[in-house]
Design an enzyme around this catalytic site. Structure first.
Site, PDB file in Angstrom:
ATOM      1  N   LYS A  33       0.775  -1.101  -0.168  1.00 51.79           N
ATOM      2  CA  LYS A  33       0.079  -0.106  -0.095  1.00 51.79           C
ATOM      3  C   LYS A  33       0.778   1.198  -0.023  1.00 51.79           C
ATOM      4  CE  LYS A  33      -1.968  -1.196   3.755  1.00 51.79           C
ATOM      5  NZ  LYS A  33      -2.790  -1.459   4.833  1.00 51.79           N
ATOM      6  N   THR A  57      -8.609   9.791   7.553  1.00 53.24           N
ATOM      7  CA  THR A  57      -7.989   8.691   6.809  1.00 53.24           C
ATOM      8  C   THR A  57      -8.009   7.345   7.972  1.00 53.24           C
ATOM      9  OG1 THR A  57      -5.803   9.137   7.279  1.00 53.24           O
ATOM     10  CG2 THR A  57      -6.862   9.638   5.020  1.00 53.24           C
ATOM     11  N   GLY A  78      -8.789   4.201   9.798  1.00 57.04           N
ATOM     12  CA  GLY A  78      -9.283   3.123   9.472  1.00 57.04           C
ATOM     13  C   GLY A  78      -9.035   2.490   8.045  1.00 57.04           C
ATOM     14  N   THR A  79      -8.204   3.171   7.166  1.00 57.66           N
ATOM     15  CA  THR A  79      -8.067   2.852   5.809  1.00 57.66           C
ATOM     16  C   THR A  79      -7.427   1.411   5.444  1.00 57.66           C
ATOM     17  OG1 THR A  79      -5.851   4.223   5.694  1.00 57.66           O
ATOM     18  CG2 THR A  79      -7.824   5.133   5.030  1.00 57.66           C
ATOM     19  N   GLY A  80      -6.387   1.087   6.451  1.00 59.43           N
ATOM     20  CA  GLY A  80      -5.836  -0.119   6.314  1.00 59.43           C
ATOM     21  C   GLY A  80      -6.714  -1.297   6.496  1.00 59.43           C
ATOM     22  N   CYS A  81      -7.615  -1.094   7.764  1.00 62.51           N
ATOM     23  CA  CYS A  81      -8.830  -2.050   8.058  1.00 62.51           C
ATOM     24  C   CYS A  81      -9.591  -2.143   7.027  1.00 62.51           C
ATOM     25  CB  CYS A  81      -9.221  -1.575   9.433  1.00 62.51           C
ATOM     26  SG  CYS A  81      -8.040  -1.517  10.791  1.00 62.51           S
TER      27      CYS A  81
END
Length: 267
Positions: free
Chosen positions: A174, A207, A209-212
């Site tokens: 990412k 942003t 929580g973007t990874g989750c």
């Protein structure tokens, strides 16, 4: 029958990341989400102020309860916290034969650590080889490899292949922590870059929580039977929409959450 996905992760009391974000994303993408909570965090958009690991026998019992009754077709693994929890989850999933998405959650958006330093090696050695796809951001990939964070597309591809060499079936590198006006995400398998996903870098602080959200969205796609490439493409498109609409929520004073239901709630 609805497709069912399982998320194994920590609870975010602020509702923007962790189990809460996973279940929102899965629901938004038409998948029934079940959950195993590994830790309870006292957390909001500004900070993580407390973390309480769930007892190991309760984590095992949650996994058994879900897998013994629900027809789970894909699993996402997020925050685990300690080596003991990592081993417990690995044992609980030993007989699971579907795709597993491993999001190596290490640091919250606020900068607070969510994975003990001694657990990084355990995650790398025990769970990473079981992952159908690993979804690290650039600092997480660097930590797993004990290398400096990638700064170029070529370095991202190199580190993705190195993580595949450690046992991951594929890696989504990412690019959100990178620089430049365009954000690049690379889907990599042992043979090299399978696909590249690009999007303009959006000007927002919201942003959280973007990874989750990305990892659980990939899991939702896999639960519905999509190929890995299509699942990542769907997840990337969904997340970009959720970031683009994040400012509409106006939640919290720090890094607010993305808008998981941007396709449902009106402007």
């Amino acid at each position: 029958m609805a497709a069912i996905a399982l998320t194994i992760a920590g609870s975010d009391s602020g509702g923007g990341a962790g189990i809460q974000a996973d279940l929102k994303a899965m629901s938004a993408l038409g998948v029934f989400g079940a959950s195993v909570i590994t830790a309870v965090t006292a957390q909001n958009t500004r900070a993580v102020t407390a973390v309480h690991g769930i007892p190991l026998d309760v984590i095992s019992a949650q996994i058994d309860a879900v897998l013994n009754d629900l027809d789970v077709t894909a699993v996402k693994i997020g925050m685990l916290g300690t080596p003991e929890i990592i081993h417990t989850v690995a044992r609980g999933l030993a007989a699971f034969e579907g795709p597993v998405v491993l999001d190596p959650v290490m640091i919250a958006k606020s900068g607070d650590a969510l994975l003990a330093q001694e657990a990084v090696r355990t995650l790398r050695d025990v769970l990473l080889p079981t992952a159908t796809v690993l979804t690290p951001n650039l600092p997480e990939a660097a930590c797993l490899l004990n290398m400096p964070a990638a700064e170029t597309r070529e370095q991202m591809a190199e580190q993705g292949r190195a993580l595949c060499a450690l046992g991951a079936g594929a890696v989504v590198m990412k690019g959100g922590h990178g620089s430049g006006d365009i954000c690049h995400d690379l889907l990599i398998d042992p043979s090299g870059v399978m696909a590249e996903f690009q999007a303009p870098r959006q000007d927002t602080k919201n942003t959280h929580g973007t990874g989750c959200t990305l990892s659980s969205s990939i899991t939702a796609g896999l639960a519905k039977g999509l190929t890995l490439r299509d699942a990542v493409a769907q997840a990337h498109d969904y997340l970009q929409g959720a970031i683009a609409r994040a400012d509409e929520l106006n939640v919290g004073a720090g890094h607010g959450p993305v808008h998981h239901f941007h396709r449902v709630w009106p402007s």
